[in-house]
Design a protein around this motif. Structure first.
Motif, mmCIF file in Angstrom:
data_model
loop_
_atom_site.group_PDB
_atom_site.id
_atom_site.type_symbol
_atom_site.label_atom_id
_atom_site.label_comp_id
_atom_site.label_asym_id
_atom_site.label_seq_id
_atom_site.Cartn_x
_atom_site.Cartn_y
_atom_site.Cartn_z
ATOM 1 N N THR A 158 0.807 -1.201 0.000
ATOM 2 C CA THR A 158 0.000 0.000 0.000
ATOM 3 C C THR A 158 0.847 1.261 0.000
ATOM 4 O OG1 THR A 158 -0.158 -0.075 2.414
ATOM 5 C CG2 THR A 158 -1.924 -1.113 1.166
ATOM 6 N N VAL A 159 2.165 1.132 -0.036
ATOM 7 C CA VAL A 159 3.017 2.316 -0.152
ATOM 8 C C VAL A 159 2.900 2.847 -1.569
ATOM 9 C CG1 VAL A 159 5.375 3.160 -0.107
ATOM 10 C CG2 VAL A 159 4.599 1.590 1.652
ATOM 11 N N THR A 160 2.443 4.077 -1.688
ATOM 12 C CA THR A 160 2.215 4.688 -2.994
ATOM 13 C C THR A 160 3.274 5.742 -3.256
ATOM 14 O OG1 THR A 160 -0.167 4.315 -2.825
ATOM 15 C CG2 THR A 160 0.572 5.966 -4.411
ATOM 16 N N VAL A 161 3.939 5.622 -4.388
ATOM 17 C CA VAL A 161 4.997 6.546 -4.791
ATOM 18 C C VAL A 161 4.540 7.286 -6.034
ATOM 19 C CG1 VAL A 161 7.406 6.774 -5.507
ATOM 20 C CG2 VAL A 161 6.760 5.005 -3.855
ATOM 21 N N ALA A 162 4.517 8.624 -5.971
ATOM 22 C CA ALA A 162 4.103 9.445 -7.112
ATOM 23 C C ALA A 162 5.309 10.154 -7.698
ATOM 24 C CB ALA A 162 3.047 10.457 -6.688
ATOM 25 N N ILE A 163 5.430 10.132 -9.016
ATOM 26 C CA ILE A 163 6.483 10.859 -9.728
ATOM 27 C C ILE A 163 5.858 12.126 -10.279
ATOM 28 C CG2 ILE A 163 8.249 10.735 -11.509
ATOM 29 C CD1 ILE A 163 7.939 7.693 -11.450
ATOM 30 N N VAL A 164 6.348 13.283 -9.836
ATOM 31 C CA VAL A 164 5.764 14.557 -10.254
ATOM 32 C C VAL A 164 6.869 15.485 -10.741
ATOM 33 C CG1 VAL A 164 3.887 14.305 -8.581
ATOM 34 C CG2 VAL A 164 5.931 15.572 -7.951
ATOM 35 N N GLY A 165 6.449 16.521 -11.465
ATOM 36 C CA GLY A 165 7.395 17.499 -11.984
ATOM 37 C C GLY A 165 6.810 18.208 -13.178
ATOM 38 N N ARG A 166 7.541 19.186 -13.667
ATOM 39 C CA ARG A 166 7.058 19.923 -14.840
ATOM 40 C C ARG A 166 7.146 19.042 -16.088
ATOM 41 N NH1 ARG A 166 11.341 21.729 -17.897
ATOM 42 N NH2 ARG A 166 13.387 21.747 -16.882
ATOM 43 N N PRO A 167 6.586 19.474 -17.213
ATOM 44 C CA PRO A 167 6.598 18.638 -18.419
ATOM 45 C C PRO A 167 8.009 18.351 -18.933
ATOM 46 C CG PRO A 167 4.954 20.389 -18.619
ATOM 47 C CD PRO A 167 5.760 20.688 -17.386
ATOM 48 N N ASN A 168 8.169 17.155 -19.488
ATOM 49 C CA ASN A 168 9.358 16.756 -20.245
ATOM 50 C C ASN A 168 10.630 16.664 -19.408
ATOM 51 O OD1 ASN A 168 10.011 15.832 -22.819
ATOM 52 N ND2 ASN A 168 11.092 17.727 -23.326
#
Length: 504
Positions: free
Chosen positions: A26-36
């Protein structure tokens, strides 16, 4: 997941949640950031497959996509997100930003990715402010560090206030050891919380009945190797702007995928797990598929290819038609593709709320369906409105019903009694003065129902007679709308006979 575990989840969901926490899933890892900056490239690297579309064009990813991530011995839930753009004007970019913020709220660990070669840009700084307010466990990831050009960007990254950046190359797989450490710490923290919670929650024993997923012998009635507790993969396909994403959002009860008046919003095929009447349904939203001659841009070609692969991996395919423009050439080609792939098909006519004379229009649709799609005669046709939620229960009933037909198994004894009646009612033609003999039929496999008929001279059996047999199977055994495979083979044991076989 086996049947025991499924029933255990229904009986004691809190206990199962704790056990899952201990396992770390249930550990959720999100990858975020600006485009490209390379988010989808890292997503594919962690998943181990190229399931997210990747291109040099900024803004390829629009919806948030989830999958199981892996680093060595670790297993975790990974989210890929759209590039963050600071827009609040109701535009497509604004709706993409909202999807990213939902992923941030859902995540336990956030990997904030920047482009080390480009350095820090104003949008990175704006995004950093949003992440600091979220109160989440944020780790700064500097991508594209291969080469000396990234050194300046690594130094600039300290100005964002997230400490030392983790340098990696998503394309080449460099720096994954540091990610392993980050995710491992998050899993350990989740396990510690679960252990504390487990001391407060009593975990009773659960008595369940095992549901066998096997044939019940060669009885008179058709039996099923079908388990109603098993998850079901359902792909939603159709032309652009037919309402596929709107339907999925209405089914799951939240804005899970992007929708809007613009055609072609969806690019990646997005899998959305959802539960209906106690059963897990994996809904797959796909990009709209236009005629090949109109698909010229590289990104659209990638999106269409992803949609076609979704058909291959699905069990039931829902073909969405626009009620105001039904059964165009592309719709028929998609239906034919689903039949050739051997998938169960349901036709959903969307935007039914826009039709005035519903009775006459429905009669015309049913007549056109039977006339234009004889290869899936009797396919379920459901009128609905994804916008208002009309007839969604009828759609799900049709999906479950066609799944049963797709999984049907018919006993050999019953098949051969049927074959004798078919031959008696309409004998095969004589070829070169010799009567063809149909000696035996048996079912070779399910999903879709596939049969082998043994004939004295298979090469001489006309295709029209094979269609007669297929239609008889469909009508007699309730296989309407289901693809049927019928192989014709020689019945002789002579080793010098031609082993050529034909499939219809």
């Amino acid at each position: 997941m086996n049947d025991i575990e499924t029933q255990r989840q229904r009986a004691h969901p809190e206990a199962v949640k704790i056990r899952t926490l201990v396992a770390g899933m249930t550990v959720t890892v999100a990858i975020v950031g600006r485009p490209n900056v390379g988010k989808s490239t890292l997503f594919n690297r962690l998943v181990g497959r190229k399931i997210a579309l990747v291109d040099d064009t900024p803004g390829v990813t629009r919806d948030r996509r989830e999958a199981e991530g892996r680093i060595a011995d670790l297993r975790f839930r990974i989210l890929d997100t759209a590039g963050y753009e600071d827009r609040t004007d109701g535009s497509l970019e604004d709706r993409m930003r909202q999807q990213t913020e939902l992923a941030i709220a859902e995540a336990d660990v956030i990997l904030f990715m920047i482009d080390a070669r480009a350095g820090i840009v104003p949008l990175d700084e704006r995004f950093a402010q949003v992440l600091r307010k979220s109160g989440k466990d944020v780790h700064l990831i500097a991508n594209k560090v291969e080469g000396r050009s990234a050194e300046a960007g690594l130094m600039e990254a300290y100005s964002l206030g997230f400490g030392e950046p983790v340098g990696l190359s998503a394309e080449h797989g460099l720096g994954l050891a540091d990610l392993h450490s980050i995710v491992s710490q998050a899993i350990d923290a989740a396990a510690a919380r679960a252990e504390r919670a487990e001391q407060e929650v009593h975990l009773p024993a659960v008595d369940v009945d095992i549901v066998e997923d096997e044939l019940e012998g060669e009885g008179e009635e058709a039996t099923l190797r079908w388990n109603p507790n098993r998850y079901l993969n359902v792909a939603i396909v159709g032309r652009p702007n037919a309402g596929k994403s709107t339907l999925i959002n209405r089914l799951v009860g939240e804005d899970r995928v992007l929708v809007g008046p613009e055609a072609g919003i969806t690019r990646d095929s997005i899998l959305v797990p959802w539960e209906w009447q106690g059963r897990t349904i994996n809904l797959v939203d796909t990009a709209g598929i236009r005629r090949r001659s109109r698909v010229t841009e590289k990104l659209e070609k990638l999106a269409v290819g992803d949609s076609l692969r979704s058909i291959q991996y699905a069990e039931v395919v829902v073909l969405m038609l626009d009620a105001t423009q039904p059964f165009e050439k592309q719709d028929l080609q998609l239906a034919d593709l689903v039949e050739r792939e051997g998938r169960a098909l349901v036709i959903a006519v969307n935007k039914w709320d826009l039709i005035e004379d519903k009775q006459e229009t429905l009669a015309n649709l049913q007549e056109a369906c039977e006339r234009l799609l004889p290869q899936v005669r009797g396919v379920p046709l459901v009128t609905l409105s994804g916008l208002t939620g009309r007839n969604l229960d009828r759609l799900m009933d049709a999906i479950f019903e066609i799944e049963k037909s797709w999984n049907a198994h018919i006993s050999t004894a019953r098949l051969n009694r049927w074959l004798a009646g078919m031959v008696e009612g309409h004998p095969p033609p004589a070829v070169s003065g010799r009567r063809l003999k149909l000696r035996y039929i048996t079912q070779a496999k399910r999903r879709p129902p596939s049969f082998i008929v043994f004939v004295s001279r298979p090469d001489a059996l006309p295709s029209s007679y094979v269609r007669y047999l297929v239609n008889g199977l469909r009508d007699t055994f309730g296989l309407k709308g289901t693809p049927i495979r019928l192989w014709v083979r020689a019945s002789s044991n002579n080793p010098y006979d031609d082993p050529t076989k034909r499939r219809h």
